[in-house]
Motif scaffolding. Structure first.
Motif, short mmCIF file in Angstrom:
data_model
loop_
_atom_site.label_atom_id
_atom_site.label_comp_id
_atom_site.label_asym_id
_atom_site.label_seq_id
_atom_site.Cartn_x
_atom_site.Cartn_y
_atom_site.Cartn_z
N TYR A 80 -0.10 25.96 58.24
CA TYR A 80 0.15 25.20 59.47
C TYR A 80 -0.62 23.89 59.46
N LEU A 81 -0.08 22.94 60.22
CA LEU A 81 -0.81 21.71 60.48
C LEU A 81 -0.73 21.45 61.98
N GLU A 82 -1.83 21.67 62.66
CA GLU A 82 -1.92 21.40 64.10
C GLU A 82 -2.32 19.95 64.26
N MET A 83 -1.49 19.20 64.96
CA MET A 83 -1.71 17.76 65.11
C MET A 83 -1.91 17.45 66.59
N ASN A 84 -3.07 16.95 66.92
CA ASN A 84 -3.40 16.59 68.30
C ASN A 84 -3.69 15.10 68.40
N SER A 85 -3.70 14.60 69.61
CA SER A 85 -3.99 13.18 69.87
C SER A 85 -3.17 12.29 68.95
N LEU A 86 -1.91 12.56 68.88
CA LEU A 86 -1.04 11.84 67.95
C LEU A 86 -0.93 10.36 68.32
N LYS A 87 -0.82 9.54 67.29
CA LYS A 87 -0.73 8.10 67.43
C LYS A 87 0.58 7.63 66.81
N PRO A 88 1.08 6.47 67.24
CA PRO A 88 2.30 5.95 66.61
C PRO A 88 2.18 5.82 65.10
N GLU A 89 1.00 5.52 64.61
CA GLU A 89 0.82 5.39 63.16
C GLU A 89 0.88 6.72 62.42
N ASP A 90 0.96 7.83 63.14
CA ASP A 90 1.17 9.12 62.50
C ASP A 90 2.65 9.37 62.20
N THR A 91 3.49 8.48 62.66
CA THR A 91 4.92 8.63 62.42
C THR A 91 5.22 8.60 60.92
#
Length: 123
Positions: A80-91
């Motif tokens: 799994y990859l839990e991704m929090n506080s996502l930012k536009p640059e994570d696109t």
């Protein structure tokens, strides 16, 4: 037949969260080092996170450290990859990778790859 299948991508607003999953079949999952990579349009594939087969070691890119968490459940052959506080640059398109030899940060260190799941973070 080896299969690496990612799921969980989607569209999320900045500051939101997503959890990606990667199911592996055709290999002894509990012996695999697993990694997540991502590739944004026009950019090279880059390392995101990795985890050892025993879960004793994890590694994160500086850009995601403190926001993303990699984990695995050997009983269900899934990482799994839990991704929090996502930012536009994570696109990016996020790829799951597996290898029996070692944990690494370079794509060429992984033998088996999924087809990717797209993550879009809107501002």
């Amino acid at each position: 037949q080896v299969q690496v299948v990612e799921s969980g991508g989607g569209l999320v607003q900045a500051g939101g969260s997503l959890r990606l999953s990667c199911a592996v079949s055709g290999l002894t999952f509990s012996s695999l080092y697993m990694g997540w990579f991502r590739q944004a349009p026009g950019k090279e594939r880059e390392f995101v996170a990795a985890i050892s087969w025993s879960r004793s070691r994890t590694d994160y890119a500086d850009t995601v450290k403190g926001r993303f968490t990699i984990s695995r459940d050997n009983a269900v052959r899934t990482v799994y990859l839990e991704m929090n506080s996502l930012k536009p640059e994570d696109t990016a398109v996020y790829y799951c990778a597996a290898d029996p030899r070692a944990m690494g940060r370079m794509p060429h260190q992984y033998t088996y790859w999924g087809q990717g799941t797209r993550v879009t973070v809107s501002s």
